[in-house]
Scaffold this motif. Structure first.
Motif, PDB file in Angstrom:
ATOM      1  N   SER A   1      -8.608  -2.369   3.819  1.00  0.00           N
ATOM      2  CA  SER A   1      -7.864  -2.300   2.556  1.00  0.00           C
ATOM      3  C   SER A   1      -7.292  -3.657   2.141  1.00  0.00           C
ATOM      4  O   SER A   1      -6.905  -3.846   0.991  1.00  0.00           O
ATOM      5  CB  SER A   1      -6.720  -1.298   2.679  1.00  0.00           C
TER       6      SER A   1
ATOM      7  N   PHE B   1       0.851  -1.188   0.000  1.00  0.00           N
ATOM      8  CA  PHE B   1       0.000   0.000   0.000  1.00  0.00           C
ATOM      9  C   PHE B   1       0.885   1.235   0.000  1.00  0.00           C
ATOM     10  O   PHE B   1       1.975   1.244   0.571  1.00  0.00           O
ATOM     11  CB  PHE B   1      -0.903   0.021   1.236  1.00  0.00           C
TER      12      PHE B   1
ATOM     13  N   PRO C   1      -3.710   3.107   5.054  1.00  0.00           N
ATOM     14  CA  PRO C   1      -4.493   1.887   4.838  1.00  0.00           C
ATOM     15  C   PRO C   1      -4.916   1.235   6.152  1.00  0.00           C
ATOM     16  O   PRO C   1      -4.202   1.290   7.153  1.00  0.00           O
ATOM     17  CB  PRO C   1      -3.551   0.993   4.046  1.00  0.00           C
TER      18      PRO C   1
END
Length: 232
Positions: free
Chosen positions: A104, A94, A100
């Motif tokens: 996610s 990410f 995140p």
């Protein structure tokens, strides 16, 4: 003469997941002094540790005072196999944007739950922030049965750059964002801990103000930022 009690009451079909290793102790009946048997009459009461077998009948008596019921509740057991672990990418990366969270993370399966451990524990809230290098474990639930096995996912986040949290300058040098120092790759400075637009390097820095540095590695900009307070 004491009347013989009636059979206990309860659900005639009781379902369990194989992953929980159900035993006679998991069977349910309403009454007093419940005992479970392998037959409708006679026999010896089963140990509570006896493993339940799919499709098998179990029979419950109740004892009131010293009198055990001669009739028994007939319960059929269904033991459903636990589903496999969900599938997905073992390393999930990410970068940039909103920090995140567990929401996610990605896994393919039904009714996914994420945990901080390979076994046991409580499912993590979807709002839990992800931590770089940390393992997260996903189960899936099919029907009423949750998988015992879990998908192991390692999270890769671009970390914030490092540097001094307090940086001092002399007003005579007309310090700007270009004078701020952080150790990392492709540093960008912001006026906020999250979001916003990167400041121009010619932006004058202001006494007592916080400035926030990200770094970008490859195509990934860190969502975490170094917080620097300026003294002039």
């Amino acid at each position: 003469i004491t009347a013989i009690p009636s059979a206990p009451t309860g659900t005639a079909t009781q379902s369990f997941c194989s992953g929980s290793s159900p035993t006679v102790a998991n069977l349910a009946a309403t009454g007093t002094g419940i005992k479970w048997y392998a037959a409708a009459t006679g026999g010896t009461a089963l140990a509570t540790t006896t493993a339940l077998v799919n499709g098998t009948h179990y029979f419950a008596s109740q004892t009131v005072g010293t009198c055990e019921s001669s009739s028994r509740l007939n319960v059929t057991v269904t033991v459903t196999a636990s589903p496999a672990a969900p599938t997905g990418t073992a390393t999930q990366t990410f970068c940039g944007g909103t920090p995140p969270t567990v929401a996610s993370l990605a896994a393919t399966g039904t009714a996914i739950k994420w945990y901080a451990a390979l076994t046991g524990g409580t499912a993590l809230a979807t709002t839990t922030l992800l931590v770089n290098g940390t393992h997260y474990y996903a189960s899936q639930t099919v029907g009423t049965c949750e998988s015992i096995l879990r998908l192991n996912v390692t999270v890769s986040l671009t970390p914030a750059p490092t540097g001094s949290a307090a940086q001092s300058f002399c007003s005579g040098t007309s310090p700007t964002v270009a004078k701020l120092v952080a150790t990392g790759t492709a540093i960008k400075w912001y006026a906020a801990a999250t979001g916003g637009t990167a400041l121009a390097t010619t932006t004058a820095v202001v006494n007592g103000t916080h400035y926030y540095a990200s770094q970008t590695i490859g195509t990934c900009e860190s969502s975490a930022r170094l917080d620097v307070t300026v003294t002039i």
